[in-house]
Design a protein around this motif. Structure first.
Motif, PDB file in Angstrom:
ATOM      1  N   TYR A 285       0.735  -1.384   0.078  1.00 27.24           N
ATOM      2  CA  TYR A 285      -0.227  -0.030  -0.094  1.00 27.24           C
ATOM      3  C   TYR A 285       0.687   1.188  -0.044  1.00 27.24           C
ATOM      4  O   TYR A 285       2.125   1.187   0.350  1.00 27.24           O
ATOM      5  CB  TYR A 285      -0.987  -0.083   1.106  1.00 27.24           C
ATOM      6  CG  TYR A 285      -0.409  -0.119   2.572  1.00 27.24           C
ATOM      7  CD1 TYR A 285      -0.227   1.095   3.400  1.00 27.24           C
ATOM      8  CD2 TYR A 285      -0.186  -1.319   3.318  1.00 27.24           C
ATOM      9  CE1 TYR A 285       0.524   1.411   4.432  1.00 27.24           C
ATOM     10  CE2 TYR A 285       0.419  -1.269   4.488  1.00 27.24           C
ATOM     11  CZ  TYR A 285       0.705  -0.066   5.065  1.00 27.24           C
ATOM     12  OH  TYR A 285       1.222  -0.229   6.367  1.00 27.24           O
ATOM     13  N   ASN A 287       0.853   5.857   0.922  1.00 23.64           N
ATOM     14  CA  ASN A 287       0.519   6.903   1.325  1.00 23.64           C
ATOM     15  C   ASN A 287       1.089   7.920   0.548  1.00 23.64           C
ATOM     16  O   ASN A 287       2.187   8.171   0.481  1.00 23.64           O
ATOM     17  CB  ASN A 287       0.601   7.402   2.825  1.00 23.64           C
ATOM     18  CG  ASN A 287      -0.107   5.832   3.766  1.00 23.64           C
ATOM     19  OD1 ASN A 287       0.658   4.921   3.596  1.00 23.64           O
ATOM     20  ND2 ASN A 287      -1.248   6.266   4.360  1.00 23.64           N
ATOM     21  N   GLN A 289       1.321  12.617  -0.101  1.00 23.53           N
ATOM     22  CA  GLN A 289       0.920  13.792   0.129  1.00 23.53           C
ATOM     23  C   GLN A 289       1.709  15.039  -0.969  1.00 23.53           C
ATOM     24  O   GLN A 289       2.686  14.469  -1.271  1.00 23.53           O
ATOM     25  CB  GLN A 289       1.376  14.480   1.460  1.00 23.53           C
ATOM     26  CG  GLN A 289       0.650  13.704   2.571  1.00 23.53           C
ATOM     27  CD  GLN A 289      -0.638  14.378   3.135  1.00 23.53           C
ATOM     28  OE1 GLN A 289      -0.956  15.017   2.309  1.00 23.53           O
ATOM     29  NE2 GLN A 289      -1.113  13.952   4.209  1.00 23.53           N
ATOM     30  N   SER A 458      -4.407   8.947  -3.127  1.00 23.49           N
ATOM     31  CA  SER A 458      -4.473   8.913  -1.859  1.00 23.49           C
ATOM     32  C   SER A 458      -4.183  10.609  -1.301  1.00 23.49           C
ATOM     33  O   SER A 458      -4.719  10.952  -0.333  1.00 23.49           O
ATOM     34  CB  SER A 458      -2.898   8.450  -1.377  1.00 23.49           C
ATOM     35  OG  SER A 458      -2.616   8.681  -0.226  1.00 23.49           O
ATOM     36  N   ASP A 461      -7.411  12.117  -0.796  1.00 21.79           N
ATOM     37  CA  ASP A 461      -8.179  11.343   0.497  1.00 21.79           C
ATOM     38  C   ASP A 461      -7.256  11.449   1.610  1.00 21.79           C
ATOM     39  O   ASP A 461      -7.024  10.745   2.259  1.00 21.79           O
ATOM     40  CB  ASP A 461      -8.295   9.837   0.057  1.00 21.79           C
ATOM     41  CG  ASP A 461      -9.151   9.308   1.006  1.00 21.79           C
ATOM     42  OD1 ASP A 461      -9.763   9.877   1.824  1.00 21.79           O
ATOM     43  OD2 ASP A 461      -9.072   8.020   1.373  1.00 21.79           O
ATOM     44  N   ARG A 462      -6.651  12.731   1.576  1.00 22.78           N
ATOM     45  CA  ARG A 462      -6.154  13.213   2.823  1.00 22.78           C
ATOM     46  C   ARG A 462      -4.870  12.536   3.327  1.00 22.78           C
ATOM     47  O   ARG A 462      -4.462  12.248   4.446  1.00 22.78           O
ATOM     48  CB  ARG A 462      -6.975  13.340   3.952  1.00 22.78           C
ATOM     49  CG  ARG A 462      -8.216  14.332   3.852  1.00 22.78           C
ATOM     50  CD  ARG A 462      -8.963  14.480   5.133  1.00 22.78           C
ATOM     51  NE  ARG A 462      -8.410  14.681   6.213  1.00 22.78           N
ATOM     52  CZ  ARG A 462      -8.243  15.821   6.826  1.00 22.78           C
ATOM     53  NH1 ARG A 462      -8.604  16.866   6.061  1.00 22.78           N
ATOM     54  NH2 ARG A 462      -7.656  16.096   8.105  1.00 22.78           N
ATOM     55  N   GLY A 463      -3.973  11.564   2.303  1.00 23.51           N
ATOM     56  CA  GLY A 463      -2.867  11.048   2.499  1.00 23.51           C
ATOM     57  C   GLY A 463      -3.361   9.641   2.930  1.00 23.51           C
ATOM     58  O   GLY A 463      -2.484   8.927   3.344  1.00 23.51           O
ATOM     59  N   ASN A 464      -4.356   9.120   2.860  1.00 25.20           N
ATOM     60  CA  ASN A 464      -4.866   7.917   3.505  1.00 25.20           C
ATOM     61  C   ASN A 464      -4.323   6.690   2.619  1.00 25.20           C
ATOM     62  O   ASN A 464      -4.002   6.908   1.408  1.00 25.20           O
ATOM     63  CB  ASN A 464      -6.506   7.522   3.542  1.00 25.20           C
ATOM     64  CG  ASN A 464      -7.004   8.272   4.743  1.00 25.20           C
ATOM     65  OD1 ASN A 464      -6.338   8.243   6.092  1.00 25.20           O
ATOM     66  ND2 ASN A 464      -8.027   9.154   4.683  1.00 25.20           N
ATOM     67  N   ALA A 465      -4.110   5.509   2.836  1.00 24.49           N
ATOM     68  CA  ALA A 465      -3.362   4.357   2.233  1.00 24.49           C
ATOM     69  C   ALA A 465      -4.299   4.045   1.272  1.00 24.49           C
ATOM     70  O   ALA A 465      -5.634   3.703   1.344  1.00 24.49           O
ATOM     71  CB  ALA A 465      -3.106   3.373   3.362  1.00 24.49           C
ATOM     72  N   LYS A 466      -3.661   3.650   0.201  1.00 27.23           N
ATOM     73  CA  LYS A 466      -4.373   2.963  -1.096  1.00 27.23           C
ATOM     74  C   LYS A 466      -3.479   1.694  -1.475  1.00 27.23           C
ATOM     75  O   LYS A 466      -2.261   1.570  -1.364  1.00 27.23           O
ATOM     76  CB  LYS A 466      -4.285   3.996  -2.227  1.00 27.23           C
ATOM     77  CG  LYS A 466      -5.128   5.400  -2.039  1.00 27.23           C
ATOM     78  CD  LYS A 466      -6.395   5.259  -1.699  1.00 27.23           C
ATOM     79  CE  LYS A 466      -6.947   6.260  -1.322  1.00 27.23           C
ATOM     80  NZ  LYS A 466      -8.442   6.198  -0.731  1.00 27.23           N
TER      81      LYS A 466
END
Length: 479
Positions: A285, A287, A289, A458, A461-466
């Protein structure tokens, strides 16, 4: 070749579909036969790490370790002979056992330049296919082409590669191989269905430093690897001035469409080799930014006239994108992208292990143990050498230079890209002539390219894991 509309967008960060143009092949027709196979299944299942794996489509066979019939002479067709395609053509002319039989482009100036380079190398003149945007389809239909090299704008890579494999050709694609997860699955499914090679031409895997580092890692110099860092830092702001031709004529628009890591593979490809990705490990996965987007607008405001089309664009790609990838083994990767600021060129090229580390640009090392003994620096042996950088690389090259570079170094260094292109294409032609697997396969092309859409998702989505899809369908653990 000029940009064709991308007709099959599935990810939320892409632009809406554009209507088909009458002078272009119907991309839905071209790719539609594959959408009911593993690609659609994979998208429906999510293919997240820990989630259900996409089943192998009926009739498909794994492309891991794919071997094809050996070719006494490799007949190559080049699609797109602008700046990059012309460079590859020039390099191919220096290799044995290969002949460029056809080139396709719609830019007369690009064709003339490439033909001049081929003539200068005293190589046979290839057939020139031009006149419409369908020229590339006529090239892949030819019976005197065994392998196709695709060096066109990014959105054309997947449809051209899929069509070429379905026409029985091996495919070698400039980076990135795909722009969306859906496109990546199309490449995988097609390579498996046709049993044709599909390799992304990531030349940075073949640099002398990268291959020496790979050799060091395989010999255990750094101990167990735990972390790596890669990047693409390259000031490309001047490309904003390109309008009629040149990468900026199409690449500039990407900065208005996506916010993420737009060009990940120069830094990531070598790391995937070091970590044995798909050969015992995998990327799980990511993350991501992005910083704010300021550099391109500032450059355009200062350097472009007010009436220049690119001066009115709204750039959204963050100047610096930072992504962190977690591997199944627990290792981590720091991956960065910056083509919008006046930063000196770098790919970082860093690996960290339990016995030391290497970092590039400039090359430097710190190693604790060598041949079972601590490396000491001071005359009385009281100070450990790893506490300071070792920047004297000649002794390390003398011992760990990769065998391929030892064999080809003099020839390679006469070419462009610091010899990387020569070594890369030499390996491609050698493997085709020997009937051997490629150094990178379609699963590598799909996974490395997936960083672009995953990083954009990501960031949004505010840096959430993909999660990375497992394009190997679990075979990375056992094949």
């Amino acid at each position: 070749m000029r940009t064709m509309d991308d007709q099959h967008r599935t990810s939320p960060w892409n632009q809406p579909d554009q209507p088909d143009r009458p002078d272009q092949p119907d991309r839905r027709r071209l790719l539609g036969g594959l959408l009911g196979t593993g690609a659609a299944t994979a998208l429906a299942a999510g293919c997240a790490s820990g989630g259900p794996l996409a089943p192998l489509p009926t009739g498909n066979k794994s492309a891991m370790g794919l071997k094809a019939l050996p070719l006494a002479e490799v007949r190559v067709g080049l699609i797109g002979v602008g700046q990059r395609g012309a460079e590859l053509a020039q390099t191919l002319c220096r290799l044995e056992g290969v002949r460029i039989t056809a080139i396709a482009d719609i830019d007369p100036q690009a064709l003339d330049k490439t033909l001049a380079l081929i003539n200068q190398a005293r190589a046979p003149r290839p057939e020139v296919i031009t006149g419409s945007s369908g020229a590339w389809e006529r090239l892949i239909a030819r019976t005197d082409v065994d392998a196709v090299i695709i060096a066109t704008p990014w959105e054309l890579h997947t449809p051209m590669a899929v069509a070429a494999m379905k026409s029985g050709k091996h495919v070698f694609i400039e980076t990135p191989a795909a722009l969306t997860i859906n496109e990546a699955w199309l490449l995988v499914d097609t390579a498996e269905a046709t049993q044709r090679h599909c390799m992304m031409l990531e030349s940075c895997c073949y640099g002398r430093e990268e291959m020496m580092l790979l050799n060091m890692i395989r010999q255990g110099l750094f101990g167990e690897l735990v972390h790596a860092e890669g990047a693409y830092f390259h000031d490309l702001r001047q490309q904003l001035k390109d309008l009629e031709r040149g990468p900026g004529s199409w690449r500039t628009l990407r900065y208005t469409q996506h916010n993420g890591n737009l060009y990940p593979t120069h830094g990531l490809g070598p790391i995937a080799q070091y970590f044995g990705i798909h050969r015992g490990d995998r990327f799980e996965y990511l993350n991501s930014q992005s910083s704010n987007a300021r550099g391109l607008a500032a450059y355009a405001n200062r350097e472009l006239p007010a009436n220049h089309p690119h001066s009115r664009l709204r750039f959204i790609t963050g100047d610096v994108n930072t992504s962190v990838i977690k591997c199944a083994s627990g290792r981590t990767v720091l991956l960065q992208h910056d083509t919008s600021t006046p930063r000196p060129y770098s790919r970082l090229s860093t690996v960290v292990g339990t016995n030391g580390m290497f970092s590039g640009f400039p090359d430097r090392m710190a190693v604790e143990m060598l041949d079972g003994k601590k490396i000491m620096q001071s005359s009385n042996g009281s100070r450990e050498a790893f506490r300071e950088w070792d920047t004297q690389m000649d002794p390390w090259f003398a011992r760990f230079d990769h065998p391929v570079w030892k064999q080809l170094g003099t020839q390679a260094q006469q070419g462009g890209s610091a010899g990387m292109d020569f070594v890369m294409l030499w390996r491609v032609i050698y493997n085709l002539r020997q009937g051997q697997p490629m150094d990178q396969d379609v699963y590598d092309a799909a996974t490395w390219s997936a960083v672009l859409p995953l990083s954009c998702e990501s960031v949004a989505d505010r840096g959430n894991a993909k999660d990375f899809p497992d394009f190997t369908r679990g075979r990375w653990k056992r094949e």
